[in-house]
Design a protein around this motif. Structure first.
Motif, mmCIF file in Angstrom:
data_model
loop_
_atom_site.group_PDB
_atom_site.id
_atom_site.type_symbol
_atom_site.label_atom_id
_atom_site.label_comp_id
_atom_site.label_asym_id
_atom_site.label_seq_id
_atom_site.Cartn_x
_atom_site.Cartn_y
_atom_site.Cartn_z
ATOM 1 N N ILE A 1 -3.879 3.818 21.177
ATOM 2 C CA ILE A 1 -3.812 3.405 19.765
ATOM 3 C C ILE A 1 -4.120 4.605 18.876
ATOM 4 N N GLY A 2 -5.160 5.319 19.242
ATOM 5 C CA GLY A 2 -5.564 6.476 18.450
ATOM 6 C C GLY A 2 -4.458 7.511 18.357
ATOM 7 N N MET A 3 -3.785 7.755 19.485
ATOM 8 C CA MET A 3 -2.746 8.784 19.452
ATOM 9 C C MET A 3 -1.556 8.350 18.630
ATOM 10 N N TRP A 4 -1.261 7.044 18.653
ATOM 11 C CA TRP A 4 -0.159 6.587 17.808
ATOM 12 C C TRP A 4 -0.517 6.821 16.349
ATOM 13 N N LEU A 5 -1.776 6.485 16.029
ATOM 14 C CA LEU A 5 -2.220 6.714 14.653
ATOM 15 C C LEU A 5 -2.163 8.191 14.303
ATOM 16 N N GLU A 6 -2.491 9.043 15.271
ATOM 17 C CA GLU A 6 -2.466 10.473 14.996
ATOM 18 C C GLU A 6 -1.072 10.911 14.588
ATOM 19 N N ARG A 7 -0.068 10.445 15.353
ATOM 20 C CA ARG A 7 1.313 10.815 15.012
ATOM 21 C C ARG A 7 1.681 10.313 13.630
ATOM 22 N N TYR A 8 1.244 9.102 13.338
ATOM 23 C CA TYR A 8 1.540 8.516 12.028
ATOM 24 C C TYR A 8 0.884 9.332 10.930
ATOM 25 N N VAL A 9 -0.334 9.740 11.181
ATOM 26 C CA VAL A 9 -1.079 10.490 10.175
ATOM 27 C C VAL A 9 -0.511 11.904 10.014
ATOM 28 N N ILE A 10 0.187 12.371 11.019
ATOM 29 C CA ILE A 10 0.853 13.661 10.853
ATOM 30 C C ILE A 10 2.126 13.484 10.036
ATOM 31 N N VAL A 11 2.896 12.462 10.344
ATOM 32 C CA VAL A 11 4.226 12.336 9.732
ATOM 33 C C VAL A 11 4.137 11.877 8.282
ATOM 34 N N VAL A 12 3.446 10.764 8.050
ATOM 35 C CA VAL A 12 3.599 10.105 6.752
ATOM 36 C C VAL A 12 2.870 10.777 5.580
ATOM 37 N N PRO A 13 1.585 11.125 5.698
ATOM 38 C CA PRO A 13 0.921 11.657 4.500
ATOM 39 C C PRO A 13 1.587 12.904 3.929
ATOM 40 N N THR A 14 2.047 13.798 4.792
ATOM 41 C CA THR A 14 2.710 14.992 4.277
ATOM 42 C C THR A 14 3.917 14.618 3.442
ATOM 43 N N LEU A 15 4.696 13.667 3.946
ATOM 44 C CA LEU A 15 5.900 13.291 3.203
ATOM 45 C C LEU A 15 5.559 12.551 1.918
ATOM 46 N N THR A 16 4.429 11.858 1.922
ATOM 47 C CA THR A 16 4.056 11.122 0.717
ATOM 48 C C THR A 16 3.759 12.069 -0.440
ATOM 49 N N ASN A 17 3.348 13.279 -0.107
ATOM 50 C CA ASN A 17 2.996 14.244 -1.153
ATOM 51 C C ASN A 17 3.884 15.464 -1.116
ATOM 52 N N PRO A 18 5.102 15.365 -1.630
ATOM 53 C CA PRO A 18 5.932 16.558 -1.631
ATOM 54 C C PRO A 18 5.378 17.590 -2.607
ATOM 55 N N ARG A 19 5.940 18.769 -2.525
ATOM 56 C CA ARG A 19 5.406 19.848 -3.358
ATOM 57 C C ARG A 19 5.626 19.610 -4.845
ATOM 58 N N LEU A 20 6.779 19.069 -5.186
ATOM 59 C CA LEU A 20 7.026 18.785 -6.594
ATOM 60 C C LEU A 20 6.412 17.431 -6.916
ATOM 61 N N PRO A 21 5.956 17.262 -8.153
ATOM 62 C CA PRO A 21 5.429 15.947 -8.523
ATOM 63 C C PRO A 21 6.485 14.877 -8.244
ATOM 64 N N ASN A 22 6.054 13.792 -7.712
ATOM 65 C CA ASN A 22 7.001 12.740 -7.372
ATOM 66 C C ASN A 22 6.332 11.406 -7.636
ATOM 67 N N GLU A 23 7.148 10.408 -7.811
ATOM 68 C CA GLU A 23 6.553 9.107 -8.063
ATOM 69 C C GLU A 23 5.788 8.657 -6.829
ATOM 70 N N MET A 24 4.758 7.881 -7.043
ATOM 71 C CA MET A 24 3.946 7.397 -5.931
ATOM 72 C C MET A 24 4.737 6.342 -5.175
ATOM 73 N N VAL A 25 5.101 6.676 -3.969
ATOM 74 C CA VAL A 25 5.817 5.709 -3.151
ATOM 75 C C VAL A 25 4.901 5.338 -1.999
ATOM 76 N N ILE A 26 4.762 4.063 -1.777
ATOM 77 C CA ILE A 26 3.885 3.599 -0.696
ATOM 78 C C ILE A 26 4.763 3.144 0.448
ATOM 79 N N TYR A 27 4.541 3.784 1.599
ATOM 80 C CA TYR A 27 5.347 3.409 2.754
ATOM 81 C C TYR A 27 4.574 2.445 3.618
ATOM 82 N N PHE A 28 5.214 1.351 3.937
ATOM 83 C CA PHE A 28 4.665 0.514 4.987
ATOM 84 C C PHE A 28 5.836 -0.013 5.803
#
Lengths: 227, 790, 442, 164
Positions: free
Chosen positions: C355-382
């Protein structure tokens, strides 16, 4: 060889977003309704990016129109597994929608988030279909799309110039956003020509590019606000 | 190997499954049929005039196979010279709006229920003319009311002519809007009711008192196009813009400086700045001496001494007082006054505030002499249309015209029509109750503050007709809909002028035959007149509106002024000729003139004559009046003879229930929507770029305030005023003042097309009916609200 | 003693030869889940990826997380079995097979998740037709293909003698075993060849396996996105992969042991040894995670810090701290003590790690994409039900294939166990003599 | 089981054979047009396909163009009568397009005919010798085919030259 580039004078820009709508009309960009927009699936090849700095009352907001930067060292083209996006000889970062497999690697690799994905098949009401631009293809679902510097206009302009037996003039080829800009804040032209407006402006003191430190060498220059 | 029956069946089964699977995969793996574009065709660019707002931009519509496929600015049209605003391009979506009204509709359900029956145009006109005839026969033609909205040109004259020969004085102009043209200020100081322009391009220092220059200027393109020129069009001179506004708007963002101000106190700030300018002697003394009235104290014919602007401002508006009312530091006020007075040419511009607040801003322009000069306020010449022949009226018409107007406008000091009074009188029935109401370009259920009031008025009117091409909140509530063409399908004239005062006449021509069974209201009016017969028919000798247009244009042809649109350098040439008393147009006959008009897009007169005082000052003193004598005559009876009532002064609106409703509501408009174009998805997608807001109504709250109320970004909140409440999305915005909440106007249609119906909320529903005593229009920024989480 | 053992080996043939009701029950449940996932996929295929929770700028979500996760699990087998084989760890004999099967099967789901993630799966052959080798995605394609081939061979080779055993037992599907046994007769020469081939493959798969996960990490590390563009990503991913791989193996062994009553073959000592390995990997994982985040924190670049704080205190804090809890806090104490390194103890620790490792992969993939370098609208992925269904489908399909494998082939390598019994005692003695002074024969 | 599997393989193979060879449909045209006769009568391509020198497209002739010559009977051919029938009824020909580029391809006739000075037959084959309307393209206009010619003629093969 041309090297197409754009200059946007933020001092003249009024943030009216005519460029945004002109682009939507020119490039058959899918209509994204309220529900999809709320999910963050709007497609605007050029859009205003707000930088809000400071706190009330000392707050400064800059609205920066952001088309595709058409980088000279684009991070997106390197990662495409199928050559669907590449840098062409004239400096345009091409996006060939028909080749694209929709892996969205380029969209994640682009630091400027200029690439958009068709989450669904683009659809229009029947009453509107005839009003689509026939010079631009309609994307299908599942492919990536982005600003092309209205490359189809270059094709037509070049053909016209050639048929008339003359060289391509600067005013022959202008993207839709630049053409529509009401305050004349956008310039477009050949950066390789040292005397063209864009290349002169790109060397101006006020000129800067977004995230220059990344070394992507964008071909969209901005002129900063103020004196 | 021997195959038994069983084996054979097994194998057969395998083949069957194989075919099914293989075929299934193949079919499933086929790319979905791509939506094929229509084939390329031969393109044609048709010049016409955009009708999305009142900007009057010349456009070229790209036609392929009878379809309008794109819109660009007409490079010859001097107003926009090829530029456009976002609304202009979205006109395509207005034309091909899938939810347009496709034929005349007759109500079959209850009012507002939305059940309609399509009828033919013949039936529709028959029905109306029966009603109109009956009204006249009963001797009550004055009970026909036309509620007209924002449009321009001959169509207005046509409506008035129709009412005149029919016998009703009741054309009610419902175009008041706060972000509109501050006409009252002009009237008070210069005595002029008509339009004027600001010569932005030549201004060096622009002081804006909440003027929505780049957000929702009354003619958007005029400001947008001028801005580039103002900023960097002149070598070595960059215009400076200071935006004084309660909210950091787009104009504020693009300005060099944003000064937040307590809403509704722009007027007193202007007077405070005037105080400092006068105190430091920085005003244009020569201009004030020669061209103004009421600056110094003066003595009238009855030997009575009156206080002048100079003494009044010095005694009443010291910076301390102004600072405490506006919340702007004294230092800033002093700095602004110095900057404004010394950076010439400078210009002050406001919004359509209460009249004497507008006058206060105008007084600043008077102090620096920004009247009728480069970089100042200009009064353009009118366009020489051929006037309609005076119609003969029958007895019924004459009798009807003698009746009082329903909104009693002749008693209003500014001569502004008063739709609220019309609504009030319709409810009360005093002096009378209208029987037939025509709605043209007007949607009071949506775009007038306190829309419920109009609904109550409409309940009293037995027969209402709407000419709207789209279903809207008001049209939903009528008895008969006669859908107009959209602007791209009809003939129309569009008289306007440039920022530098040159008159321009754009010609709107149909780019495509009508898409649905709609008809231009001008044509319908002529038909109606014909069906009513008698003198009414005779007053309309034209076949359709195009003939009316040609008739009006004769005057321009014969005036020997101006020329059809040409390239920019032609302008200089024409001007040179005209200076020398020559006139050398590019046409020889009226037919040629007409052809050229259609080809180039219109006519203009590229000349502005400075110093024609009788055109510039129509006040009793024939000067710029710091002390408005024009209004004095009207007001004396009601207001007593206090001098300060005729000088620019400040009318404080007293806050009510401050504890219960802690916030001031500031309603603003965006470039994309001003109430009309909500069913155009392109525009819905660009509403609030600073917060990435699209397809919504939101409320901007200062982050510190929000944290006090435990509201976080994106929460749904109720905004409640004493008059109503709406549920909107809260957005934290550093550009919001701590005690002011900002809500955009434009969404919240209760009915309409698929892209506007039930999207967002209409903040006008939060407003009450506090009207300005002089204009009869609602007062801006005096509604208080509270906010709580939904 | 010899006699009893011979009889007891029969239990290894049992799953292949006899099938109980519970098998069919499980099978049908799994098939229902799979059919549901197929339905979900065809819905996604028809409608477009809009049915997922993805949006701009979060272009990648659960599918890519699963891709990395499954490829990670695949390190279980081959790598562990290869290392153990090369190290001549005798306790490996009864666990190598079950490990190798995980590798081969799970790889398909790794690749499958990439395909599910494609906007135009009908054009997936473009990857081969118009390959652009500059793209890290292509490196993935190549290295995964090599890995799949190598690990399939590596699984197959030690299987041959067992297939021959099955062929010779006159059971069902003899034609099938006959074809696969490749005429194995168990001659000396064949044995020698097989041993050679196996040890060659064992050496080969180790670098391939390391490369696979390095290359998977390159998909992220080769972009210039904040908190992806990191040189440590290669080893970090490999360590994580082995970590989750061992955990997966422990879970699989636990289930096999219970279901097929192989307590004799999979003994607590196996779990103890694997538990120690897992403990090492836990600490290694912590080391890499610590290094990664400490570097970011000290660099303090605003764009990185936004994401950093989002993980530590912001919206992704539950995921991040969940990952920390499952990957470190729970398994560490369990694995640290011999008393808790029982089959059950290691099972709990392994489930937690997975479970932890799955979360690790998720935590690698999603947060980075949620915050692109240019200001962007807050999009919540679920993730939507589609994505969850596909995840469930993948897991079920994997279990199904695993089950079927145990029904076709013995899940414990019979010949290797026998070989161990027959030869190893002597061999080990001999071997020890070669490396210890004093007892050498000289 | 084994036989079932063999059957499965055979089935899949059958499907592929069917797909690859079985699915070619023939097109019918509204009029049996004879290119050869027209050419022999001295009608030039551009008279019926009027746009190929100025536009992207060449233009397909419709009743209004045909009727210019065929107002009165020229031959006894019953097909000719059809033109006048169509004209009388105000109908138009709905030609089945044989050469049609997909939406994502920008193909310009002018570019090829005027600028590159190519002949019609370079792409359309000996169309002037055909006596019946085409039912099948002379050449399958695949991207490969386009690109081969571009390479030969040293025209650009940049994707953006044709793809929009």
């Amino acid at each position: 060889m041309h090297r197409w580039g754009m200059v946007i004078d933020l001092d003249k820009c009024t943030a009216c977003q005519t460029c945004v709508v002109a682009c939507l009309a020119e490039n058959n960009i899918a209509l994204i309704g309220p529900e999809e927009s709320a999910k963050g699936r709007t497609i605007h090849w050029i859009e205003l990016v707000p930088y809000i700095q400071g706190e009330y009352p000392h707050v400064k907001v800059r609205l920066i129109p952001r088309p595709c930067m058409h980088c000279d060292h684009p991070p997106c083209t390197k990662v495409c597994p199928v050559y669907a996006t590449y840098l062409n000889e004239e400096g345009i970062v091409a996006q060939i929608n028909y080749r694209c497999i929709g892996c969205r690697y380029c969209t994640t690799a682009c630091p400027y988030t200029v690439k958009y994905f068709n989450w669904y098949e683009p659809r229009w009401p029947d009453e509107m279909r005839g009003a689509l631009n026939r010079d631009v293809s309609i994307r299908t679902k599942g492919v990536v799309e982005k600003c092309t510097f209205c490359h189809h206009r270059l094709l037509k302009a070049r053909e016209k110039a050639k048929a008339e037996g003359r060289d391509l003039l600067p005013e022959d080829y202008v993207p839709a956003c630049v053409e529509a800009c009401p305050s004349g804040a956008m310039y477009f032209g050949d950066l390789n020509d040292p005397f063209s407006t864009v290349s002169q402006l790109s060397r101006e003191r006020r000129a800067f590019r977004l995230m220059e430190d990344l070394g992507t060498e964008p071909k969209v220059y901005y002129l900063s606000e103020g004196m | 190997m021997k195959l038994s029956r069983r084996d054979f069946l097994k194998m057969g089964g395998g083949i069957g499954v194989g075919i099914a699977l293989g075929g299934g995969f193949w079919k499933w793996g086929q790319p979905p049929p791509s939506s094929k574009l229509l084939p390329p065709g031969i393109e044609k660019w048709v010049p016409t005039v955009c009708g999305q707002c009142l900007g009057g931009c010349g456009i070229l519509v790209r036609m392929i196979d009878g379809w309008a496929t794109n819109i660009i600015g007409n490079p010859l049209h001097p107003i926009n010279r090829g530029a456009l605003c976002p609304k202009g391009i979205a006109a395509l979506q207005g034309l091909y709006d899938p939810d347009r009204i496709r034929s005349p509709l007759k109500r079959i359900g209850k009012r507002g229920e939305g059940r309609w029956q399509p009828i033919s145009w013949k039936e529709a006109i028959q029905e109306i003319s029966n009603q109109l005839r009956e009204l006249r026969e009963n001797g009550e033609p004055h009970k026909l009311v036309v509620l007209g909205g924002r449009y321009r040109g001959l169509m207005r004259l046509l409506w008035e002519r129709f009412l005149e020969v029919y016998g009703s004085p009741n054309y009610i102009d419902n175009q008041f809007r706060w972000d509109g043209i501050p006409m009252e200020g002009l009237f008070l100081t210069q005595g002029i009711h008509t339009l004027f322009t600001f010569d932005f391009e030549n201004v060096k220092y622009l002081l804006s008192f909440s003027a929505p220059l780049l957000d929702s200027y009354w003619f958007p393109i005029h400001a947008l196009k001028a801005f580039g020129q103002f900023r960097r069009g002149r070598t070595g001179q960059r215009g400076r813009l200071v935006q004084i506004e309660p909210r950091l708007s787009i104009t504020g963002m693009k300005a060099d400086e944003w000064i937040p101000i307590q809403p509704g106190t722009e007027g007193i700030l202007a007077l405070g700045i005037a105080h400092m300018i006068i105190k430091e002697g920085l005003y244009d003394k020569e201009f004030v001496l020669k061209n103004t009235f009421g600056f110094e104290n003066w003595v009238d014919s009855k030997e009575q001494t009156h206080i002048g602007f100079h003494d009044f401002v010095l005694s009443e508006f010291p910076p301390q007082r102004v600072s405490s009312k506006t919340g702007i530091p004294i230092d800033t006020i002093i700095r602004l006054s110095r900057e404004f007075a010394t950076n010439q040419p400078s210009l002050a511009i406001g919004y359509r505030d209460r009249p004497f607040h507008q006058m206060a801003v105008w007084a600043l322009n008077g102090l620096v002499g920004a009247i009728d000069r480069r970089g100042g306020i200009l009064i353009p010449k009118s366009i020489p249309f051929q006037p309609f022949p005076s119609p003969s009226k029958d007895r019924a018409a004459r009798k009807g015209l003698e009746r009082k107007r329903i909104d009693e406008v002749r008693e209003s000091p500014f001569g502004i029509d008063q739709p609220y009074l019309f609504a009030k009188n319709s409810i009360s029935g005093i002096p009378y109750r209208p029987k037939i109401l025509f709605l043209y370009y007007s949607n009071p259920f949506f775009s007038n503050p306190c829309p419920e009031f109009f609904q109550r008025a409409f309940d009293q009117i037995p027969f209402i007709v709407s000419f709207s091409p789209y279903m809207d909140d008001t049209t939903q509530y009528v008895d008969l809909i006669l859908p107009d063409h959209t602007p791209l399908e009809r003939w129309q004239d569009d008289p306007l002028f440039l920022n530098n005062g040159f008159p321009v006449l754009g010609i709107r021509q149909p780019v495509t035959p009508p898409i649905h069974q709609t008809r231009a209201t001008g044509d319908v009016l002529i038909d109606l007149a014909r069906s009513l017969g008698g003198e009414i028919e005779k007053a309309f000798p034209w076949k359709d509106f195009k003939e009316v247009l040609l008739y009006g244009l004769k005057g321009i042809y014969e005036s020997r002024r101006g020329d059809v649109f040409g390239l920019e350098y032609d302008e200089a040439w024409i001007r040179m000729l005209q200076r020398g008393g020559w006139w050398d147009p590019s046409y020889k006959s009226f037919e040629e003139f007409w052809e050229l008009l259609l080809e180039k897009g219109g006519w203009w007169d590229p000349i502005y004559e400075f110093g024609e005082r009788e055109r510039i000052y129509k006040t009793p003193s024939k000067k710029f009046e710091f002390y408005s004598q024009g209004i004095k005559g009207v007001l004396l009876s009601s207001k007593g003879e206090e001098d300060s009532s005729f000088l620019p002064h400040w009318e404080e609106s007293v806050p009510k229930e401050e504890e219960k409703y802690p916030f001031i509501l500031n309603i603003f408009k965006t470039m994309a929507l001003d109430g009309r174009n909500a069913n155009q998805p392109w525009l819905q997608g660009i509403l609030g770029p600073h917060l990435f807001e699209k397809w919504a109504t939101w409320v901007e709250i200062n982050p510190i305030t929000a944290s006090k109320y435990d509201i976080s970004d994106g929460d749904w909140v109720w905004v409640e005023s004493p008059h109503g409440k709406i549920k909107v999305k809260a957005r934290l915005y550093q550009g919001a003042m701590p005690h002011v909440v900002n809500i955009p106007f434009g969404n919240g249609h209760r009915t309409g097309g698929r892209w506007s119906k039930k999207i967002g909320e209409n903040p006008y529903r939060l407003l009450g009916l506090e009207l300005d005593s002089l204009t009869g229009q609602p007062i801006h920024g005096n509604t208080r609200v509270k906010i709580y989480k939904a | 003693m010899e006699k009893i053992k011979r009889e007891e080996d029969a239990i290894l043939f049992e799953p292949v030869e006899r099938t109980g009701r519970s098998f069919y029950l499980t099978l049908s449940i799994l098939i229902i889940v799979i059919l549901w996932a197929v339905f979900a996929y065809q819905f996604q295929y028809r409608e477009g990826l809009g049915v997922t929770g993805l949006a701009r700028p979060i272009f990648w979500g659960v599918y890519i997380t699963n891709f990395v996760f499954f490829i990670g699990i695949s390190h279980a087998g081959t790598l562990i079995s290869a290392i153990l084989r090369l190290a001549k760890a005798e306790w490996r004999r009864s666990i190598t097979r079950s490990a190798e099967v995980i590798t081969v099967l799970v790889l398909f789901f790794g690749v499958g998740n990439i395909l599910m993630d494609l906007g135009r799966p009908d054009r997936m052959l473009n990857i081969i037709k118009y390959s652009q080798f500059q793209s890290p995605l292509l490196w993935d394609v190549s290295s995964i293909t090599v890995y799949l081939t190598a690990s399939s061979i590596y699984l197959y080779l030690p299987l041959i003698p067992d297939i021959a055993l099955l062929r010779d037992r006159n059971g069902k599907r003899r034609w099938f075993y006959r074809a696969l046994a490749l005429g194995w007769k168990g001659t000396e020469r064949q044995h020698r060849l097989l041993e050679k081939a196996i040890s060659f493959m064992a050496i080969l798969v180790i670098p391939v396996a390391v490369s696979v996960h390095t290359v998977v990490s390159f998909v992220f590390a080769m972009t210039i996105q904040p908190m992806w563009h990191s040189a440590i990503f290669g080893p970090y991913f490999v360590a994580g992969a082995i970590f989750s791989g061992i955990a997966a193996l422990i879970i699989a062994m636990n289930i096999i042991r219970k279901v097929y009553h192989l307590e004799e073959y999979l003994r607590p000592v196996h779990f103890n040894h694997l538990g120690i390995l897992l403990l090492v990997m836990t600490l290694l994982w912590f080391y890499f995670t610590f290094t990664e985040y400490l570097t970011t924190y000290y660099g303090g670049e605003p764009i990185h810090m936004t994401i950093f704080w989002m993980k530590f205190t912001g919206r992704f804090a539950p995921y991040f701290w969940g990952m920390f809890l499952f990957c470190f806090v729970i398994p560490l104490p369990i694995l640290s003590f011999k008393k808790t390194r029982t089959p059950l103890g290691t099972l709990i620790a392994s489930i937690s790690v997975i479970i932890g490792m799955w979360l690790e992969r998720y935590v690698i993939v999603v947060p980075t994409l949620t915050n692109p370098r240019l200001p962007n609208e807050m999009v919540i992925y679920f993730p939507t039900w589609i994505e969850w269904s596909m995840f469930a489908g993948c897991v079920s399909f994997f279990i199904l294939l695993y089950m079927i494998f145990t029904k076709l082939f013995p899940i414990v390598s019979i010949w290797e166990v026998r070989e161990g019994r027959e030869k190893s005692m002597i061999e080990v003695q001999e071997r020890i003599k070669t490396y210890l002074p004093g007892i050498g024969v000289e | 089981m084994r036989l079932f599997l063999i059957g499965l393989v055979i089935g899949v193979i059958l499907v592929f054979i069917f797909i690859n060879f079985g699915l070619t449909s023939r097109l019918n045209q509204p009029l049996l047009f004879n290119h050869k006769i027209h050419k022999e009568a001295g009608v030039e391509c551009i008279q019926c396909h009027p746009f190929f020198k100025e536009q992207r497209f060449s233009g397909m002739p419709n009743v209004t163009i045909c009727i210019e010559c065929h107002k009165d009977p020229v031959t006894q051919n019953p097909e000719e009568e059809k033109i006048r029938e169509f004209y009388k009824k105000g109908k138009v020909f709905r030609w089945n397009r044989i050469y049609e580029q997909p939406d994502h391809v920008f193909f310009s006739h002018r570019r090829h005919v005027v600028l590159a000075k190519m002949d019609c037959k370079d792409c359309h084959g000996p169309i002037e010798e055909s006596e019946k309307p085409l039912t099948k393209a002379w050449v399958k206009m695949t991207m490969k085919w386009c690109m081969e010619c571009h390479t030969k003629k040293k025209a650009s093969n940049d994707c953006l030259v044709c793809h929009i």
